[in-house]
Design a protein around this motif. Structure first.
Motif, PDB file in Angstrom:
ATOM      1  N   SER A 123       5.955  -1.592  -4.820  1.00 48.98           N
ATOM      2  CA  SER A 123       4.909  -0.715  -4.309  1.00 48.98           C
ATOM      3  C   SER A 123       3.999  -0.295  -5.450  1.00 48.98           C
ATOM      4  O   SER A 123       4.460   0.079  -6.518  1.00 48.98           O
ATOM      5  CB  SER A 123       5.518   0.528  -3.651  1.00 48.98           C
ATOM      6  N   THR A 124       2.689  -0.355  -5.211  1.00 49.73           N
ATOM      7  CA  THR A 124       1.734   0.034  -6.241  1.00 49.73           C
ATOM      8  C   THR A 124       0.678   0.971  -5.677  1.00 49.73           C
ATOM      9  O   THR A 124       0.329   0.897  -4.504  1.00 49.73           O
ATOM     10  CB  THR A 124       1.029  -1.196  -6.836  1.00 49.73           C
ATOM     11  N   SER A 125       0.165   1.836  -6.529  1.00 47.07           N
ATOM     12  CA  SER A 125      -0.924   2.742  -6.166  1.00 47.07           C
ATOM     13  C   SER A 125      -1.786   2.959  -7.404  1.00 47.07           C
ATOM     14  O   SER A 125      -1.273   3.120  -8.510  1.00 47.07           O
ATOM     15  CB  SER A 125      -0.378   4.088  -5.678  1.00 47.07           C
ATOM     16  N   SER A 126      -3.100   2.930  -7.221  1.00 43.79           N
ATOM     17  CA  SER A 126      -4.021   3.098  -8.348  1.00 43.79           C
ATOM     18  C   SER A 126      -4.736   4.446  -8.323  1.00 43.79           C
ATOM     19  O   SER A 126      -5.690   4.660  -9.062  1.00 43.79           O
ATOM     20  CB  SER A 126      -5.068   1.968  -8.329  1.00 43.79           C
ATOM     21  N   ALA A 137     -14.638  12.175  -6.241  1.00 40.17           N
ATOM     22  CA  ALA A 137     -15.311  10.886  -6.447  1.00 40.17           C
ATOM     23  C   ALA A 137     -14.397   9.712  -6.154  1.00 40.17           C
ATOM     24  O   ALA A 137     -14.862   8.642  -5.740  1.00 40.17           O
ATOM     25  CB  ALA A 137     -15.827  10.814  -7.882  1.00 40.17           C
ATOM     26  N   GLU A 138     -13.088   9.887  -6.342  1.00 42.17           N
ATOM     27  CA  GLU A 138     -12.155   8.775  -6.186  1.00 42.17           C
ATOM     28  C   GLU A 138     -12.036   8.299  -4.741  1.00 42.17           C
ATOM     29  O   GLU A 138     -11.524   7.194  -4.484  1.00 42.17           O
ATOM     30  CB  GLU A 138     -10.784   9.150  -6.746  1.00 42.17           C
ATOM     31  N   TRP A 139     -12.535   9.068  -3.792  1.00 46.56           N
ATOM     32  CA  TRP A 139     -12.485   8.646  -2.390  1.00 46.56           C
ATOM     33  C   TRP A 139     -13.324   7.403  -2.117  1.00 46.56           C
ATOM     34  O   TRP A 139     -13.235   6.812  -1.037  1.00 46.56           O
ATOM     35  CB  TRP A 139     -12.904   9.796  -1.469  1.00 46.56           C
ATOM     36  N   ILE A 140     -14.130   6.979  -3.088  1.00 45.78           N
ATOM     37  CA  ILE A 140     -14.854   5.715  -2.906  1.00 45.78           C
ATOM     38  C   ILE A 140     -13.865   4.563  -2.724  1.00 45.78           C
ATOM     39  O   ILE A 140     -14.182   3.537  -2.117  1.00 45.78           O
ATOM     40  CB  ILE A 140     -15.806   5.436  -4.101  1.00 45.78           C
ATOM     41  N   LYS A 141     -12.636   4.749  -3.221  1.00 42.63           N
ATOM     42  CA  LYS A 141     -11.618   3.706  -3.075  1.00 42.63           C
ATOM     43  C   LYS A 141     -11.180   3.528  -1.619  1.00 42.63           C
ATOM     44  O   LYS A 141     -10.699   2.453  -1.244  1.00 42.63           O
ATOM     45  CB  LYS A 141     -10.420   4.019  -3.961  1.00 42.63           C
ATOM     46  N   VAL A 142     -11.345   4.567  -0.809  1.00 44.84           N
ATOM     47  CA  VAL A 142     -11.063   4.438   0.628  1.00 44.84           C
ATOM     48  C   VAL A 142     -12.058   3.459   1.246  1.00 44.84           C
ATOM     49  O   VAL A 142     -11.693   2.565   2.016  1.00 44.84           O
ATOM     50  CB  VAL A 142     -11.133   5.810   1.332  1.00 44.84           C
ATOM     51  N   PHE A 143     -13.328   3.617   0.881  1.00 48.88           N
ATOM     52  CA  PHE A 143     -14.346   2.689   1.381  1.00 48.88           C
ATOM     53  C   PHE A 143     -14.095   1.284   0.829  1.00 48.88           C
ATOM     54  O   PHE A 143     -14.331   0.291   1.519  1.00 48.88           O
ATOM     55  CB  PHE A 143     -15.742   3.174   0.975  1.00 48.88           C
ATOM     56  N   LYS A 172      -5.783  13.910  -4.372  1.00 43.86           N
ATOM     57  CA  LYS A 172      -4.521  14.347  -3.779  1.00 43.86           C
ATOM     58  C   LYS A 172      -4.489  14.114  -2.265  1.00 43.86           C
ATOM     59  O   LYS A 172      -3.432  14.157  -1.653  1.00 43.86           O
ATOM     60  CB  LYS A 172      -4.301  15.840  -4.050  1.00 43.86           C
ATOM     61  N   GLY A 173      -5.654  13.869  -1.680  1.00 48.37           N
ATOM     62  CA  GLY A 173      -5.737  13.807  -0.225  1.00 48.37           C
ATOM     63  C   GLY A 173      -5.542  12.449   0.399  1.00 48.37           C
ATOM     64  O   GLY A 173      -5.502  12.334   1.623  1.00 48.37           O
ATOM     65  N   PHE A 174      -5.428  11.406  -0.417  1.00 41.26           N
ATOM     66  CA  PHE A 174      -5.182  10.075   0.155  1.00 41.26           C
ATOM     67  C   PHE A 174      -4.421   9.225  -0.857  1.00 41.26           C
ATOM     68  O   PHE A 174      -4.323   9.548  -2.040  1.00 41.26           O
ATOM     69  CB  PHE A 174      -6.495   9.379   0.521  1.00 41.26           C
ATOM     70  N   ASP A 175      -3.903   8.116  -0.355  1.00 47.42           N
ATOM     71  CA  ASP A 175      -3.254   7.151  -1.232  1.00 47.42           C
ATOM     72  C   ASP A 175      -3.430   5.770  -0.620  1.00 47.42           C
ATOM     73  O   ASP A 175      -3.620   5.625   0.597  1.00 47.42           O
ATOM     74  CB  ASP A 175      -1.764   7.458  -1.402  1.00 47.42           C
ATOM     75  N   ILE A 176      -3.408   4.765  -1.460  1.00 49.04           N
ATOM     76  CA  ILE A 176      -3.418   3.373  -1.025  1.00 49.04           C
ATOM     77  C   ILE A 176      -2.183   2.732  -1.634  1.00 49.04           C
ATOM     78  O   ILE A 176      -2.064   2.640  -2.862  1.00 49.04           O
ATOM     79  CB  ILE A 176      -4.690   2.644  -1.476  1.00 49.04           C
ATOM     80  N   VAL A 177      -1.254   2.345  -0.783  1.00 50.49           N
ATOM     81  CA  VAL A 177       0.024   1.820  -1.252  1.00 50.49           C
ATOM     82  C   VAL A 177       0.155   0.360  -0.831  1.00 50.49           C
ATOM     83  O   VAL A 177      -0.033   0.017   0.338  1.00 50.49           O
ATOM     84  CB  VAL A 177       1.204   2.648  -0.686  1.00 50.49           C
ATOM     85  N   LEU A 184      -3.130   2.548   4.036  1.00 53.97           N
ATOM     86  CA  LEU A 184      -4.037   3.632   3.678  1.00 53.97           C
ATOM     87  C   LEU A 184      -3.440   4.912   4.242  1.00 53.97           C
ATOM     88  O   LEU A 184      -3.249   5.021   5.457  1.00 53.97           O
ATOM     89  CB  LEU A 184      -5.431   3.402   4.260  1.00 53.97           C
ATOM     90  N   ILE A 185      -3.123   5.860   3.370  1.00 53.16           N
ATOM     91  CA  ILE A 185      -2.463   7.099   3.786  1.00 53.16           C
ATOM     92  C   ILE A 185      -3.418   8.268   3.579  1.00 53.16           C
ATOM     93  O   ILE A 185      -3.836   8.547   2.450  1.00 53.16           O
ATOM     94  CB  ILE A 185      -1.170   7.330   2.977  1.00 53.16           C
ATOM     95  N   ILE A 186      -3.779   8.928   4.668  1.00 55.39           N
ATOM     96  CA  ILE A 186      -4.618  10.121   4.598  1.00 55.39           C
ATOM     97  C   ILE A 186      -3.682  11.331   4.623  1.00 55.39           C
ATOM     98  O   ILE A 186      -3.048  11.617   5.634  1.00 55.39           O
ATOM     99  CB  ILE A 186      -5.631  10.189   5.758  1.00 55.39           C
TER     100      ILE A 186
END
Length: 372
Positions: free
Chosen positions: A32-35, A190-196, A40-45, A53-55
């Protein structure tokens, strides 16, 4: 003896099974990896077999997580999202720069109250009727939405009881909540750009864009530390007899700290806004050298008329009041609200340029203007 041997055999099988399951679990965990570094509000695993995609924080006080499976085939459930998205509806102007930075603004098909959008690139799409008007942000036209049939709607909500988004999901359109506005740090927002990035199969591009913003921000922060002085700062303004001020752990206070200023309410608790008595603000902040974000006032005269105490503050007397309110798009949208969440490096440079002008001699202000 046979009973004893049988018992040993059963125990051995159980222990072996437990051992194998434990090893399998460890293997999954190891793969499992996450960058995600700041948000704190999301993760991509990711694992070898799937991407999630975890909200985590879709709205204030949320207690559960929403997990979306990112897949390449046609989805059969609302929590499955086929990527790359071919179309999207977003509901906040803060989402627009994310699309543009990834060069997928042409995938935007609808927006509620397009007047608020300031970006010239997206305004051109609106003028070409490529982006449809969807009405009031709290009452999106489901009929128009059905006609557009976007792959997802990206929403934001202040609580769990949002009937509009529940209705949208009932008609079969997935809703992904964007909680960037709840992040307590500028880089976290700013890191929420990774969700897009994950939604449009633009992960490498999103990582690159964010890394550049992070680099610029940290470099500016390091430059600010070279200043020999730390000017005092007061923030916010009066609204219906209450002075709203950023709390000490808010992202606004983080900007002021990273710009090497002395925010007079830096030690206050909380990550949102403080509700203060105007007399107490004056007692503590009357001698502050700078005053940022004094409400929605366009001029110092407007400020004086709405709050007679303001003219008695040193920042007012010395013409050192700065506001983002006067930097607007062609239809009146405030540029700061749209762009600043994804470009905290520019906000930080603005504050450094204002409070330590000698450190950034060639930089021109992006959001803030002196209130005249």
């Amino acid at each position: 003896m046979n009973i004893f041997k049988s018992a040993l055999l059963i125990i051995s099988i159980i222990l072996f099974t437990i051992s194998c399951n434990t090893k399998d679990s460890k293997k999954v965990e190891e793969k499992s990896t996450s960058s995600i570094k700041y948000a704190k509000g999301f993760d991509i695993v990711k694992t070898d077999s799937e991407t999630k995609l975890i909200i985590k924080s879709p709205y204030p006080g949320a207690t559960g997580e929403t997990v979306y499976s990112i897949i390449s085939e046609k989805p059969s459930k609302l929590n499955e999202i086929q990527t790359p998205l071919k179309s999207i509806v977003v509901t906040s102007t803060t989402h627009i720069p994310n699309l543009e930075m990834l060069n997928v603004e042409n995938k935007l098909v609808g927006f509620p109250n397009t007047t608020f959008i300031s970006s010239k690139k997206t305004r051109k799409l609106i003028a070409q009727k490529a982006v449809q008007e969807l009405g009031h942000p709290d009452h999106i036209s489901t009929e128009n939405l059905l006609d557009l049939n976007p792959d997802i709607v990206m929403g934001f909500s202040v609580n769990a009881n949002n009937k509009m988004f529940a209705t949208i999901e009932k008609i079969g359109i997935p809703v992904v909540f964007n909680g960037a506005w709840l992040e307590e740090t500028p880089l976290g927002r700013a890191e929420w750009i990774k969700v897009f990035g994950i939604l449009f199969d633009k992960e490498i591009k999103a990582d690159s864009v964010f890394s550049n913003i992070e680099k610029n921000y940290l470099e500016a922060k390091a430059i600010a530390k070279n200043s020999k002085n730390k000017p005092t700062v007061v923030c916010g303004g009066l609204y219906r007899d209450v002075w709203y001020m950023p709390a000490g752990n808010s992202f606004e206070a983080t900007f002021l700290k990273d710009a090497n200023t002395d925010y007079l309410w830096k030690d206050s608790q909380g990550s949102g806004s403080l509700s203060l008595n105007v007399e107490n603000v004056f007692d503590k902040g009357q001698n502050a050298e700078y005053w940022f974000s004094p409400g929605m006032h366009a001029t110092t005269n407007d400020l004086k008329q709405s709050n007679f105490i303001s003219s008695k503050m040193d920042a007012f007397k010395n013409n050192k009041i700065y506001s983002y309110n006067n930097t607007k798009g062609e239809t009146g949208g405030i540029w700061y609200f749209e762009l600043s969440p994804v470009r905290p490096d520019l906000v930080l440079k603005d504050i450094i340029k204002i409070t330590h002008p000698e450190l950034l001699p060639n930089y021109k202000l992006t959001f803030y203007k002196k209130l005249n």
